[in-house]
Design a protein around this motif. Structure first.
Motif, PDB file in Angstrom:
ATOM      1  N   PRO A  42      -0.388  67.045  38.794  1.00  0.00           N
ATOM      2  CA  PRO A  42      -0.852  67.968  37.758  1.00  0.00           C
ATOM      3  C   PRO A  42      -1.089  67.081  36.545  1.00  0.00           C
ATOM      4  CG  PRO A  42       1.512  68.234  38.090  1.00  0.00           C
ATOM      5  CD  PRO A  42       1.029  67.333  38.940  1.00  0.00           C
TER       6      PRO A  42
ATOM      7  N   HIS B 288      -0.897  66.088  32.605  1.00  0.00           N
ATOM      8  CA  HIS B 288       0.352  65.848  32.030  1.00  0.00           C
ATOM      9  C   HIS B 288       1.517  66.228  32.667  1.00  0.00           C
ATOM     10  CE1 HIS B 288      -2.751  66.119  28.920  1.00  0.00           C
ATOM     11  NE2 HIS B 288      -2.741  67.461  29.089  1.00  0.00           N
ATOM     12  N   ALA B 289       1.752  65.543  33.972  1.00  0.00           N
ATOM     13  CA  ALA B 289       2.807  65.777  34.661  1.00  0.00           C
ATOM     14  C   ALA B 289       4.167  65.231  34.336  1.00  0.00           C
ATOM     15  CB  ALA B 289       2.496  65.119  36.085  1.00  0.00           C
ATOM     16  N   GLN B 290       5.165  66.238  34.341  1.00  0.00           N
ATOM     17  CA  GLN B 290       6.378  65.872  33.867  1.00  0.00           C
ATOM     18  C   GLN B 290       7.420  65.634  34.704  1.00  0.00           C
ATOM     19  OE1 GLN B 290       7.653  68.580  30.589  1.00  0.00           O
ATOM     20  NE2 GLN B 290       6.010  67.579  29.272  1.00  0.00           N
ATOM     21  N   PHE B 291       7.889  64.541  34.998  1.00  0.00           N
ATOM     22  CA  PHE B 291       8.868  64.274  36.351  1.00  0.00           C
ATOM     23  C   PHE B 291      10.252  64.190  35.229  1.00  0.00           C
ATOM     24  CE2 PHE B 291       5.296  61.717  37.149  1.00  0.00           C
ATOM     25  CZ  PHE B 291       4.971  62.410  38.311  1.00  0.00           C
ATOM     26  N   PRO B 292      11.620  64.677  35.982  1.00  0.00           N
ATOM     27  CA  PRO B 292      12.535  64.825  35.600  1.00  0.00           C
ATOM     28  C   PRO B 292      13.013  63.494  35.042  1.00  0.00           C
ATOM     29  CG  PRO B 292      12.593  66.070  37.661  1.00  0.00           C
ATOM     30  CD  PRO B 292      11.189  65.350  37.397  1.00  0.00           C
TER      31      PRO B 292
ATOM     32  N   TYR C 184      15.699  62.118  34.315  1.00  0.00           N
ATOM     33  CA  TYR C 184      16.963  61.553  34.911  1.00  0.00           C
ATOM     34  C   TYR C 184      17.025  61.299  36.350  1.00  0.00           C
ATOM     35  CZ  TYR C 184      16.830  66.628  36.167  1.00  0.00           C
ATOM     36  OH  TYR C 184      16.292  67.891  36.673  1.00  0.00           O
TER      37      TYR C 184
ATOM     38  N   GLN D 176      13.588  58.742  43.553  1.00  0.00           N
ATOM     39  CA  GLN D 176      13.972  59.983  43.678  1.00  0.00           C
ATOM     40  C   GLN D 176      13.024  61.272  43.355  1.00  0.00           C
ATOM     41  OE1 GLN D 176      17.164  59.648  40.823  1.00  0.00           O
ATOM     42  NE2 GLN D 176      18.679  59.445  42.388  1.00  0.00           N
ATOM     43  N   VAL D 177      12.072  60.992  42.474  1.00  0.00           N
ATOM     44  CA  VAL D 177      11.012  61.816  42.180  1.00  0.00           C
ATOM     45  C   VAL D 177      10.256  62.048  43.537  1.00  0.00           C
ATOM     46  CG1 VAL D 177       8.473  62.106  41.093  1.00  0.00           C
ATOM     47  CG2 VAL D 177      10.513  61.346  39.742  1.00  0.00           C
TER      48      VAL D 177
ATOM     49  N   GLU E 150      11.312  61.568  46.610  1.00  0.00           N
ATOM     50  CA  GLU E 150      12.016  62.370  47.651  1.00  0.00           C
ATOM     51  C   GLU E 150      12.375  63.678  47.375  1.00  0.00           C
ATOM     52  OE1 GLU E 150      14.930  58.510  48.900  1.00  0.00           O
ATOM     53  OE2 GLU E 150      15.552  59.725  47.222  1.00  0.00           O
ATOM     54  N   PHE E 151      12.092  64.043  45.781  1.00  0.00           N
ATOM     55  CA  PHE E 151      12.393  65.194  45.404  1.00  0.00           C
ATOM     56  C   PHE E 151      11.113  66.225  45.938  1.00  0.00           C
ATOM     57  CE2 PHE E 151      11.350  68.450  42.005  1.00  0.00           C
ATOM     58  CZ  PHE E 151      12.364  69.186  42.075  1.00  0.00           C
ATOM     59  N   THR E 152       9.885  65.746  45.868  1.00  0.00           N
ATOM     60  CA  THR E 152       8.748  66.309  46.325  1.00  0.00           C
ATOM     61  C   THR E 152       8.701  66.474  47.692  1.00  0.00           C
ATOM     62  OG1 THR E 152       7.509  65.269  44.504  1.00  0.00           O
ATOM     63  CG2 THR E 152       6.392  66.449  46.096  1.00  0.00           C
TER      64      THR E 152
ATOM     65  N   GLN F  32       4.153  60.799  45.065  1.00  0.00           N
ATOM     66  CA  GLN F  32       4.673  62.012  45.281  1.00  0.00           C
ATOM     67  C   GLN F  32       3.631  62.998  45.873  1.00  0.00           C
ATOM     68  OE1 GLN F  32       4.737  65.224  43.637  1.00  0.00           O
ATOM     69  NE2 GLN F  32       3.081  64.586  42.255  1.00  0.00           N
TER      70      GLN F  32
END
Lengths: 312, 338
Positions: free
Chosen positions: A83, A85-89, A91, A96-97, A99-101, A148
């Motif tokens: 997206p 202005h992609a905002q990934f956590p 922390y 991990q980003v 793997e999260f997706t 991701q």
């Protein structure tokens, strides 16, 4: 079933307050191409991508994506998205980003590890994979964002302003990556305002302005004007030769001759004439209408066609 | 299932990354250890693991009053203040940003364009928020369990009732907070309005409790004081007016989350000296020297007042409130554009 991966008909979006972001868009995106969606700020590009990825509900029209109605979650499982202005956590680490997706898209655990390794390698982030996202530069975040978007092995990838904030080297890498993804048979839908990024790689473009489609198709077909050859020379061309050229619709200026043609053979007599008059040819260049020129022409023609507001 | 577990895991990672999580966890453990440091010996009560002590004949190691006092300190002060107020407040502060952050433009694109439905994402995020309070309370109760075993000599597993009850209290308030957060996307607005709701609920609850006690006392005065013949009519009128006010306040209270009443339910579920039900008034009895197993009139009155609402009324109406708030929040979350 539609032969297009994205097939839209009369898509409309009216926001609360009556703002019409899209005024009936028809769009067909063939499989396996790099598709560019262009338009000035506020044209409705992001709204279009958000409707396709279910972030926004359409106000009207019909459409399918990967053969299923818009909003179908099964289709979304085969879609990747970066997206705007992609905002990934912050922390999470880069790894991990991804793997999260993968988890959200229900990618099997064993496959996740293998694909994450491959994608980190593809976007050249293997070394920085264990660092927290907050320590990344904008370009590094975009690389992770692209990785991701690909973790679920998607058939179609939406990239909203993917090179925003990326340095020149990163942009070159991005173009190489896009070509590679196209070779793998994926459809890449790029939404950008950086036209120079798109021109070398794009197969088809759609230009939208004020919520309406202004042009769509293969880039070469959309180019309205004929290519032209410009010949720069030193010295003065004889009046007789200049008049003869002008009679054949060749533009002659001081030190510059411009021939509107697609064929190089039609330029040869001009070069012969210059050589015959012992003039020094400094530069010969074939020029086509750039994507930027095309974009501006289409937007300007839209503005010209729009009647001025009636004074109250 | 995997997508929802991924969201839960992410919630846990987010909490772990927050300084407030660790700060409140440390303070929780400190409070628990402070409680653990209180003990009894053959002469009386010891403080700070025996560093200091004071002698008393009434409360000594092994006496039933020791258990009642020890549980009394836990229920009247630690659970009442720490678990019911501070732990819940820290939970609200910590989890307040969870929904507004997830709804930001770039974050929503990462979360809501994937396989799980919006409703599924909403529920997973909500359940993930409960981790914060659950972890704090479970750890706290574990230390208290050890403290009771060490100081009183028995494993009192009934104190684990505090875990679901504190979670319920948090859920009542957090459901309202989520609704405001989803509507406004503002953490501060959601937090402030939730605190206002909490305050209103507590004040109305206190007024309702006071009016209940007042109406009960007033009625008894009218009934047992035939000598006040001249004032009987006025008393009866006053009593009826108070009854009317009590009915109105009780009706209003019916719609609000009953945080205090829910915490008081723990008293009915605690097992003390082998009997179910703990009376907060009994701690006062002990302090005033009444160490017998029989409850005083004051303790009985406290029990009567605390039990005026059934468990199903207190939890049922409050859960209904939370359910309505959550349903509205989920509806907004699912239908809005991002």
């Amino acid at each position: 079933m539609s032969e297009y991966v994205v097939d839209l008909s009369g898509i409309r979006k009216t926001y609360r307050g009556g703002v019409e972001a899209l005024k009936g868009i028809d769009l067909q995106v063939p499989e396996g191409c790099i598709y560019g969606l262009l338009g000035p700020n506020g044209a409705g590009k992001s709204t279009m991508v958000k409707i396709l990825t279910t972030l926004i509900k359409k106000s009207g029209g019909t459409g399918t994506m990967l053969g299923r109605p818009l909003g179908d979650r099964t289709a979304l499982q085969q879609v990747g998205l970066l997206p705007e202005h992609a905002q990934f956590p912050d922390y999470l680490t880069g790894r991990q980003v991804i793997e999260f997706t993968a988890g959200l898209q229900n990618v099997p655990t064993a496959e996740t590890k293998q694909r994450t390794d491959e994608l980190l390698d593809l976007v050249q982030m293997t070394e920085a994979q264990q660092r927290k996202i907050k320590s990344y530069s904008k370009g590094m975040k975009q690389r992770i964002g692209i990785a991701q978007a690909l973790v679920n092995d998607p058939k179609i990838v939406f990239l909203d302003e993917p090179t925003d904030g990326v340095d020149p080297a990163g942009r070159r890498d991005f173009r190489v990556l896009m070509k590679k993804l196209r070779e793998e048979g994926r459809t890449i839908f790029i939404n950008t305002h950086i036209l120079s990024e798109l021109e070398p790689i794009v197969d088809r473009v759609a230009i939208i302005s004020e919520g309406q489609l202004r042009g769509e198709g293969v880039l070469d077909d959309l180019r309205a004007s004929t290519p032209e050859y410009s010949i720069e020379f030193e010295g003065t061309l004889s009046i007789e030769a200049a008049n003869a050229m002008k009679a054949e619709a060749i533009k002659v200026e001081s030190g510059l001759i411009t021939v509107s043609t697609s064929y190089a053979t039609e330029v040869q007599p001009v070069i012969d004439q210059l050589r015959q008059e012992n003039l020094v040819i400094v530069k010969i260049e074939r020029r086509t209408q750039s994507l930027e020129d095309l974009f501006i022409d289409l937007i300007d023609s839209t503005k010209a066609a729009t009647p001025p507001p009636i004074p109250s | 299932m995997k997508p929802y577990l991924t969201i839960l895991l992410d919630s846990f990672r987010m909490l772990r990354s927050k300084a407030i999580f660790w700060v409140s966890l440390i303070i929780t453990l400190l409070v628990a250890v402070l409680y653990l440091s209180l003990g009894f010996d053959e002469k009386g009560v010891t403080l700070f693991f025996g560093l200091t002590s004071f002698e008393t004949e009434l409360i000594r190691k092994g006496t039933p009053s020791a258990e009642r006092l020890y549980l009394g300190i836990f229920t009247n002060y630690i659970a009442e203040i720490w678990l019911a107020w501070i732990a819940v407040l820290l939970g609200l502060i910590s989890c307040g940003s969870l929904f507004p952050n997830a709804m930001k433009e770039g974050s929503a694109g990462m979360l809501l364009t994937k396989k799980p439905s919006r409703f599924g994402v909403f529920l997973a995020k909500f359940v993930g928020s409960l981790f914060f309070v659950a972890i704090q309370v479970i750890l706290f109760v574990l230390v208290v369990l050890i403290a009771l075993r060490w100081r009183v000599g028995e494993w009192n597993f009934s104190i684990f009732w505090y875990v679901p009850l504190v979670l319920l209290v948090f859920t009542y308030l957090y459901s309202f907070m989520v609704l405001i957060a989803v509507k406004t996307r503002s953490v501060m607005t959601a937090l402030i309005l939730t605190l206002v709701l909490w305050g209103i609920s507590s004040i109305v609850g206190s007024i309702e409790g006071s009016l209940y006690q007042f109406t009960q006392t007033d009625t008894s005065v009218v009934e047992i004081s035939p000598s006040k013949e001249n004032n009987e009519f006025e008393d009866l009128e006053d009593s009826q007016a108070t009854d009317r006010w009590y009915t109105r306040v009780k009706a209003i209270y019916g719609f609000l989350p009953k945080t205090g009443r829910t915490m008081e339910i723990a008293d009915r579920l605690l097992v003390v000296n082998g009997k179910r039900g703990y009376n907060r008034g009994s701690m006062l009895d002990i302090m005033m020297g009444n160490v017998s197993q029989e409850e005083s009139a004051m303790a009985e009155a406290t029990t009567l007042a605390a039990n005026r609402h059934s468990v199903s009324y207190a939890i049922g109406t409050s859960s209904l409130f939370a359910l309505v708030m959550l349903s509205l929040a989920a509806w907004l979350f699912c239908r809005r554009d991002y």
